[in-house]
Scaffold this motif. Sequence first.
Motif, PDB file in Angstrom:
ATOM      1  N   ASN A   1       0.823  -1.217   0.000  1.00 18.93           N
ATOM      2  CA  ASN A   1       0.000   0.000   0.000  1.00 18.93           C
ATOM      3  C   ASN A   1       0.854   1.263   0.000  1.00 18.93           C
ATOM      4  OD1 ASN A   1       0.820   0.563   2.650  1.00 18.93           O
ATOM      5  ND2 ASN A   1      -1.013  -0.290   3.586  1.00 18.93           N
ATOM      6  N   ALA A   2       2.163   1.097  -0.310  1.00 17.04           N
ATOM      7  CA  ALA A   2       3.086   2.232  -0.466  1.00 17.04           C
ATOM      8  C   ALA A   2       3.091   3.150   0.757  1.00 17.04           C
ATOM      9  CB  ALA A   2       2.765   3.016  -1.730  1.00 17.04           C
ATOM     10  N   ASP A   3       2.984   2.553   1.941  1.00 14.11           N
ATOM     11  CA  ASP A   3       3.054   3.273   3.209  1.00 14.11           C
ATOM     12  C   ASP A   3       1.911   4.261   3.410  1.00 14.11           C
ATOM     13  OD1 ASP A   3       4.325   3.278   5.621  1.00 14.11           O
ATOM     14  OD2 ASP A   3       5.657   4.945   5.153  1.00 14.11           O
ATOM     15  N   PHE A   4       0.763   4.001   2.737  1.00 11.59           N
ATOM     16  CA  PHE A   4      -0.420   4.792   3.040  1.00 11.59           C
ATOM     17  C   PHE A   4      -0.931   4.483   4.443  1.00 11.59           C
ATOM     18  CE2 PHE A   4      -3.242   7.249   0.071  1.00 11.59           C
ATOM     19  CZ  PHE A   4      -2.206   7.752  -0.686  1.00 11.59           C
ATOM     20  N   LYS A   5      -0.685   3.244   4.872  1.00 13.27           N
ATOM     21  CA  LYS A   5      -1.107   2.829   6.199  1.00 13.27           C
ATOM     22  C   LYS A   5      -0.164   1.743   6.693  1.00 13.27           C
ATOM     23  CE  LYS A   5      -5.318   1.582   8.754  1.00 13.27           C
ATOM     24  NZ  LYS A   5      -6.753   1.215   8.646  1.00 13.27           N
ATOM     25  N   SER A   6       0.215   1.817   7.952  1.00 11.91           N
ATOM     26  CA  SER A   6       1.136   0.829   8.525  1.00 11.91           C
ATOM     27  C   SER A   6       0.359  -0.287   9.200  1.00 11.91           C
ATOM     28  CB  SER A   6       2.063   1.518   9.537  1.00 11.91           C
ATOM     29  OG  SER A   6       2.881   2.454   8.884  1.00 11.91           O
ATOM     30  N   PRO A   7       0.965  -1.520   9.216  1.00  9.13           N
ATOM     31  CA  PRO A   7       2.264  -1.904   8.645  1.00  9.13           C
ATOM     32  C   PRO A   7       2.199  -2.073   7.133  1.00  9.13           C
ATOM     33  CG  PRO A   7       1.175  -3.824   9.566  1.00  9.13           C
ATOM     34  CD  PRO A   7       0.304  -2.652   9.896  1.00  9.13           C
ATOM     35  N   ASN A   8       3.386  -2.105   6.515  1.00 13.26           N
ATOM     36  CA  ASN A   8       3.433  -2.218   5.058  1.00 13.26           C
ATOM     37  C   ASN A   8       4.712  -2.925   4.627  1.00 13.26           C
ATOM     38  OD1 ASN A   8       2.644  -1.748   2.313  1.00 13.26           O
ATOM     39  ND2 ASN A   8       4.180  -0.132   2.241  1.00 13.26           N
ATOM     40  N   ASN A   9       4.898  -4.155   5.085  1.00 13.92           N
ATOM     41  CA  ASN A   9       6.091  -4.902   4.687  1.00 13.92           C
ATOM     42  C   ASN A   9       5.942  -5.549   3.314  1.00 13.92           C
ATOM     43  OD1 ASN A   9       7.880  -4.502   6.919  1.00 13.92           O
ATOM     44  ND2 ASN A   9       6.488  -5.744   8.141  1.00 13.92           N
ATOM     45  N   SER A  10       4.699  -5.681   2.809  1.00 13.81           N
ATOM     46  CA  SER A  10       4.397  -6.136   1.446  1.00 13.81           C
ATOM     47  C   SER A  10       4.809  -7.593   1.211  1.00 13.81           C
ATOM     48  CB  SER A  10       5.046  -5.221   0.407  1.00 13.81           C
ATOM     49  OG  SER A  10       6.443  -5.398   0.350  1.00 13.81           O
ATOM     50  N   THR A  11       4.389  -8.130   0.057  1.00 13.88           N
ATOM     51  CA  THR A  11       4.809  -9.469  -0.363  1.00 13.88           C
ATOM     52  C   THR A  11       5.137  -9.459  -1.845  1.00 13.88           C
ATOM     53  OG1 THR A  11       2.559 -10.229  -0.910  1.00 13.88           O
ATOM     54  CG2 THR A  11       3.354 -10.644   1.344  1.00 13.88           C
ATOM     55  N   ASN A  12       6.045 -10.356  -2.237  1.00 11.01           N
ATOM     56  CA  ASN A  12       6.384 -10.607  -3.637  1.00 11.01           C
ATOM     57  C   ASN A  12       6.305 -12.109  -3.874  1.00 11.01           C
ATOM     58  OD1 ASN A  12       7.310  -7.871  -4.529  1.00 11.01           O
ATOM     59  ND2 ASN A  12       8.753  -8.192  -2.858  1.00 11.01           N
ATOM     60  N   THR A  13       5.479 -12.516  -4.821  1.00  6.28           N
ATOM     61  CA  THR A  13       5.324 -13.930  -5.148  1.00  6.28           C
ATOM     62  C   THR A  13       5.984 -14.227  -6.490  1.00  6.28           C
ATOM     63  OG1 THR A  13       3.200 -14.031  -3.975  1.00  6.28           O
ATOM     64  CG2 THR A  13       3.678 -15.795  -5.556  1.00  6.28           C
ATOM     65  N   MET A  14       6.918 -15.178  -6.478  1.00  5.39           N
ATOM     66  CA  MET A  14       7.505 -15.684  -7.717  1.00  5.39           C
ATOM     67  C   MET A  14       6.799 -16.984  -8.056  1.00  5.39           C
ATOM     68  SD  MET A  14       9.736 -15.311 -10.169  1.00  5.39           S
ATOM     69  CE  MET A  14      10.995 -14.171  -9.580  1.00  5.39           C
ATOM     70  N   ALA A  15       6.277 -17.083  -9.297  1.00  8.51           N
ATOM     71  CA  ALA A  15       5.440 -18.234  -9.632  1.00  8.51           C
ATOM     72  C   ALA A  15       5.703 -18.707 -11.061  1.00  8.51           C
ATOM     73  CB  ALA A  15       3.959 -17.876  -9.479  1.00  8.51           C
ATOM     74  N   PHE A  16       5.486 -19.987 -11.266  1.00  8.27           N
ATOM     75  CA  PHE A  16       5.455 -20.569 -12.600  1.00  8.27           C
ATOM     76  C   PHE A  16       4.004 -20.581 -13.074  1.00  8.27           C
ATOM     77  CE2 PHE A  16       9.243 -22.387 -10.653  1.00  8.27           C
ATOM     78  CZ  PHE A  16      10.197 -22.150 -11.630  1.00  8.27           C
ATOM     79  N   ASN A  17       3.787 -20.260 -14.342  1.00  8.41           N
ATOM     80  CA  ASN A  17       2.415 -20.227 -14.845  1.00  8.41           C
ATOM     81  C   ASN A  17       2.315 -20.962 -16.180  1.00  8.41           C
ATOM     82  OD1 ASN A  17       3.708 -17.272 -15.448  1.00  8.41           O
ATOM     83  ND2 ASN A  17       2.486 -17.957 -17.207  1.00  8.41           N
ATOM     84  N   ILE A  18       1.135 -21.492 -16.426  1.00  6.07           N
ATOM     85  CA  ILE A  18       0.842 -22.171 -17.681  1.00  6.07           C
ATOM     86  C   ILE A  18      -0.588 -21.839 -18.053  1.00  6.07           C
ATOM     87  CG2 ILE A  18       0.102 -24.316 -16.528  1.00  6.07           C
ATOM     88  CD1 ILE A  18       1.322 -25.825 -18.920  1.00  6.07           C
ATOM     89  N   GLY A  19      -0.853 -21.681 -19.366  1.00  4.95           N
ATOM     90  CA  GLY A  19      -2.201 -21.297 -19.733  1.00  4.95           C
ATOM     91  C   GLY A  19      -2.493 -21.434 -21.211  1.00  4.95           C
ATOM     92  N   VAL A  20      -3.656 -20.914 -21.578  1.00  2.58           N
ATOM     93  CA  VAL A  20      -4.118 -20.953 -22.966  1.00  2.58           C
ATOM     94  C   VAL A  20      -4.510 -19.541 -23.386  1.00  2.58           C
ATOM     95  CG1 VAL A  20      -4.928 -23.341 -22.838  1.00  2.58           C
ATOM     96  CG2 VAL A  20      -6.487 -21.469 -22.245  1.00  2.58           C
ATOM     97  N   ASN A  21      -4.490 -19.300 -24.694  1.00  2.00           N
ATOM     98  CA  ASN A  21      -4.948 -18.029 -25.225  1.00  2.00           C
ATOM     99  C   ASN A  21      -5.873 -18.269 -26.405  1.00  2.00           C
ATOM    100  OD1 ASN A  21      -3.159 -18.010 -27.758  1.00  2.00           O
ATOM    101  ND2 ASN A  21      -1.611 -18.142 -26.125  1.00  2.00           N
ATOM    102  N   TYR A  22      -6.721 -17.298 -26.691  1.00  2.00           N
ATOM    103  CA  TYR A  22      -7.695 -17.434 -27.775  1.00  2.00           C
ATOM    104  C   TYR A  22      -7.835 -16.106 -28.493  1.00  2.00           C
ATOM    105  CZ  TYR A  22     -12.055 -18.204 -30.305  1.00  2.00           C
ATOM    106  OH  TYR A  22     -12.997 -18.302 -31.295  1.00  2.00           O
ATOM    107  N   LEU A  23      -7.610 -16.109 -29.806  1.00  4.12           N
ATOM    108  CA  LEU A  23      -7.715 -14.919 -30.629  1.00  4.12           C
ATOM    109  C   LEU A  23      -9.114 -14.841 -31.223  1.00  4.12           C
ATOM    110  CD1 LEU A  23      -6.245 -12.485 -31.913  1.00  4.12           C
ATOM    111  CD2 LEU A  23      -5.545 -14.017 -33.779  1.00  4.12           C
ATOM    112  N   LEU A  24      -9.891 -13.833 -30.822  1.00  2.00           N
ATOM    113  CA  LEU A  24     -11.243 -13.673 -31.343  1.00  2.00           C
ATOM    114  C   LEU A  24     -11.192 -13.229 -32.808  1.00  2.00           C
ATOM    115  CD1 LEU A  24     -11.496 -13.332 -28.141  1.00  2.00           C
ATOM    116  CD2 LEU A  24     -13.586 -12.058 -28.640  1.00  2.00           C
ATOM    117  N   ASP A  25     -12.125 -13.738 -33.578  1.00  4.04           N
ATOM    118  CA  ASP A  25     -12.208 -13.378 -34.999  1.00  4.04           C
ATOM    119  C   ASP A  25     -10.872 -13.614 -35.697  1.00  4.04           C
ATOM    120  OD1 ASP A  25     -13.574 -12.551 -37.233  1.00  4.04           O
ATOM    121  OD2 ASP A  25     -13.273 -10.412 -36.873  1.00  4.04           O
ATOM    122  N   ALA A  26     -10.270 -14.772 -35.405  1.00  2.00           N
ATOM    123  CA  ALA A  26      -8.923 -15.067 -35.890  1.00  2.00           C
ATOM    124  C   ALA A  26      -8.830 -15.080 -37.406  1.00  2.00           C
ATOM    125  CB  ALA A  26      -8.460 -16.415 -35.329  1.00  2.00           C
TER     126      ALA A  26
END
Length: 367
Positions: free
Chosen positions: A173-198
Amino acid sequence: MKRITLLLILLISSNSYSQDEIKKYYSLDANYFYGTILEHNPDISHLITGHPSGFILSLNQKTYGLKEWERRYNYPDFGYSFSYQDMQNQYLGKNYALYAHFNFYFFKRNLMFRIGQGIAYASNPYDPETNYINNAYGSRFLSSTYLMGNYSRQNIYKGFGIQAGISLIHYSNADFKSPNNSTNTMAFNIGVNYLLDAENTPDFVPRDPEDKKYTQPFHYNFALRGGVNTTGVIGSKQYPFLTISAYADKVINKKSTLQAGTDIFFSKALEEYIYFQSVAFPQGETVGDEDAKRVGLFVGHLLTFNKLSLVTQLGYYVYYPYDNYVEQVYNRIGLQRKISDDFWASVTVRSHAANAEAVEFSLGYRL
């Protein structure tokens, strides 16, 4: 935080969705991710107990080079994303977020890099009575940024494609309100995509065979930056701050502008922090009459997309009489919007490494 991120989304949208007379083409994609919370701060080590998982759903508007800036950036996409993340920790709970994003393509469009900025809703933020263990999220609404790098194959069969890669998801929250130690998640991702009107998508408008050289003489900028933040102490009130900036810039091509200048910082939160330290720790080094003003020198870069630009700056406090507050090196990152030939506005986050001190709302004048 809601107002900040909505303004960022509006800045992106106003830059991107001004082509009402041009037919628009869209794609959809869905990604599942599984990862871990990075221990960027030892104060959140007790919150890293499992492997967060979730999904990201996205709507992308395609570009085909009808605007010059689209060809310059290899025909990027822009759009919106929704994410759900189970933090796999009873004190952190679950996060839901909405983003505006850009997709950039490399290596014959097989590699896609995405950057998204938005607002997140934390289901279980810090509460002094019911959830004091959660020192990462001091508010229910958070600013969130995510980065994604995918190997992406689109339109393999009737508009459908696949993708896989790595994501980094940040909540703060960029120190708008305390506490603000924040989190960072590193993740592997897999997925699908679809082009409309291909079957009816147009060909890319070819880029110029040779980039035309483009420069401008030096320009001078003056900016007022303001907002509110806390002292960083849990239970702190919010205090206003003001920063005065003056710097020169040099346009070196149609994408890049270099910057160098100075900042003068006036912070009520730092004044209160100095007073707090002198009273709470009377045997410590803080007397209470230390000067809370700071002066910094910085260099920066502006990456321009039409009227919208990505601001990155790195600075150093050359005048910093009270050095027990934050690190002496600071950075600033955010979005800048051109209002006219002379005026611009921006929303930026000023940080010290992983420690965000403030969100700055700025209005600038360029000579």
